[in-house]
Design a protein around this motif. Sequence first.
Motif, PDB file in Angstrom:
ATOM      1  N   VAL A  79       0.865  -1.179   0.000  1.00 37.89           N
ATOM      2  CA  VAL A  79       0.000   0.000   0.000  1.00 37.89           C
ATOM      3  C   VAL A  79       0.901   1.229   0.000  1.00 37.89           C
ATOM      4  CG1 VAL A  79      -1.754   1.294   1.292  1.00 37.89           C
ATOM      5  CG2 VAL A  79      -1.797  -1.202   1.298  1.00 37.89           C
ATOM      6  N   PRO A  81       2.227   5.008   0.887  1.00 34.60           N
ATOM      7  CA  PRO A  81       2.041   5.764   2.137  1.00 34.60           C
ATOM      8  C   PRO A  81       0.920   6.789   2.007  1.00 34.60           C
ATOM      9  CG  PRO A  81       3.995   6.527   0.980  1.00 34.60           C
ATOM     10  CD  PRO A  81       3.531   5.302   0.257  1.00 34.60           C
ATOM     11  N   SER A  82       0.260   7.034   3.126  1.00 31.35           N
ATOM     12  CA  SER A  82      -0.748   8.086   3.169  1.00 31.35           C
ATOM     13  C   SER A  82      -0.063   9.403   3.530  1.00 31.35           C
ATOM     14  CB  SER A  82      -1.824   7.753   4.204  1.00 31.35           C
ATOM     15  OG  SER A  82      -1.230   7.546   5.484  1.00 31.35           O
ATOM     16  N   GLU A 104       3.058   8.090   9.470  1.00 29.84           N
ATOM     17  CA  GLU A 104       1.875   7.689   8.708  1.00 29.84           C
ATOM     18  C   GLU A 104       1.639   6.207   8.977  1.00 29.84           C
ATOM     19  OE1 GLU A 104       1.296   5.832   5.562  1.00 29.84           O
ATOM     20  OE2 GLU A 104       3.141   4.815   6.099  1.00 29.84           O
ATOM     21  N   GLU A 105       0.413   5.724   8.751  1.00 29.45           N
ATOM     22  CA  GLU A 105       0.017   4.391   9.199  1.00 29.45           C
ATOM     23  C   GLU A 105      -0.294   3.406   8.081  1.00 29.45           C
ATOM     24  OE1 GLU A 105       0.230   3.667  12.312  1.00 29.45           O
ATOM     25  OE2 GLU A 105       0.640   5.721  12.961  1.00 29.45           O
ATOM     26  N   ASP A 106      -0.339   3.834   6.831  1.00 32.57           N
ATOM     27  CA  ASP A 106      -0.859   2.964   5.778  1.00 32.57           C
ATOM     28  C   ASP A 106       0.195   2.319   4.886  1.00 32.57           C
ATOM     29  OD1 ASP A 106      -3.464   3.528   6.580  1.00 32.57           O
ATOM     30  OD2 ASP A 106      -3.500   5.369   5.404  1.00 32.57           O
ATOM     31  N   GLY A 107       1.376   2.868   4.845  1.00 31.04           N
ATOM     32  CA  GLY A 107       2.386   2.400   3.904  1.00 31.04           C
ATOM     33  C   GLY A 107       2.870   0.989   4.178  1.00 31.04           C
ATOM     34  N   SER A 108       3.023   0.186   3.123  1.00 32.77           N
ATOM     35  CA  SER A 108       3.598  -1.150   3.213  1.00 32.77           C
ATOM     36  C   SER A 108       4.404  -1.388   1.928  1.00 32.77           C
ATOM     37  CB  SER A 108       2.506  -2.212   3.338  1.00 32.77           C
ATOM     38  OG  SER A 108       3.062  -3.510   3.353  1.00 32.77           O
TER      39      SER A 108
END
Length: 248
Positions: A79, A81-82, A104-108
């Motif tokens: 995902v 990054p947000s 940030e919490e979304d990055g993978s």
Amino acid sequence: MAERDGQRHLLFFFTAATLYCSALGGVTVYTSQQQVKVDENQPATLHCSYVGFSSPRVEWKFVRGSTTSLVCYDSKITVPPSKPTVSIPSSATIGNRVVLTCSEEDGSPPPQYQWFKDGILMPLDPKKTRAFINSSYTIDSKTGELVFEPLSAFDTGEYSCQAYNGVGNAKTSEIVRMEAAEPNVGGIVAAVIVALILLGLLIFGVWFAYSRGYFSRTSKGTTSKKVIYSQPSARSDGEFRQTSSFLV
């Protein structure tokens, strides 16, 4: 994508070169199927085999023309990054240790972070760049922390951070201005003066109490009375005899 008999199919073509680890010497990466065809909206399974790794990290990437996108990392679908959030004080005192954070919490996979001041990328080592040579800070690109130790007048400016992980475009936070302020010397002086005045009043109060005899009276009033007993003196038979006497 192909269409046959009114039904659309997805075609997957992949070679060893599409794998992240295929370029390492002495290592073999291969797939049992060079082409996988599935119906649209149906699950697809892609196989990857490798020889020569003790504990490999496999990444799947999607190649379209000159663009390569990371699809799978650490057994998780990637995902981008947000937009990162920042914690930046609007004002901080010169000479203090000041910490700015970015996350940030979304990055993978987990993103890396970099900081900008007044639109200029801040180097990891400020002493190697003329524009930041007067500043003293450290940047942790993994946690997103920017630490000034100590803060200087030069550090006043507009700050933002950027998160990137190789998936999609990098995302930039809001811009926040931080002022590096001089210590409040006037407030410190005023506090010292007030403390001295209070100390002077305390000393004067103690002196006044002693001069008026308050402490001596208190000590006299608490003195215990003493009783003195004396033995009677020897007298002749015709004289009056006092058997005992007390002095209070």
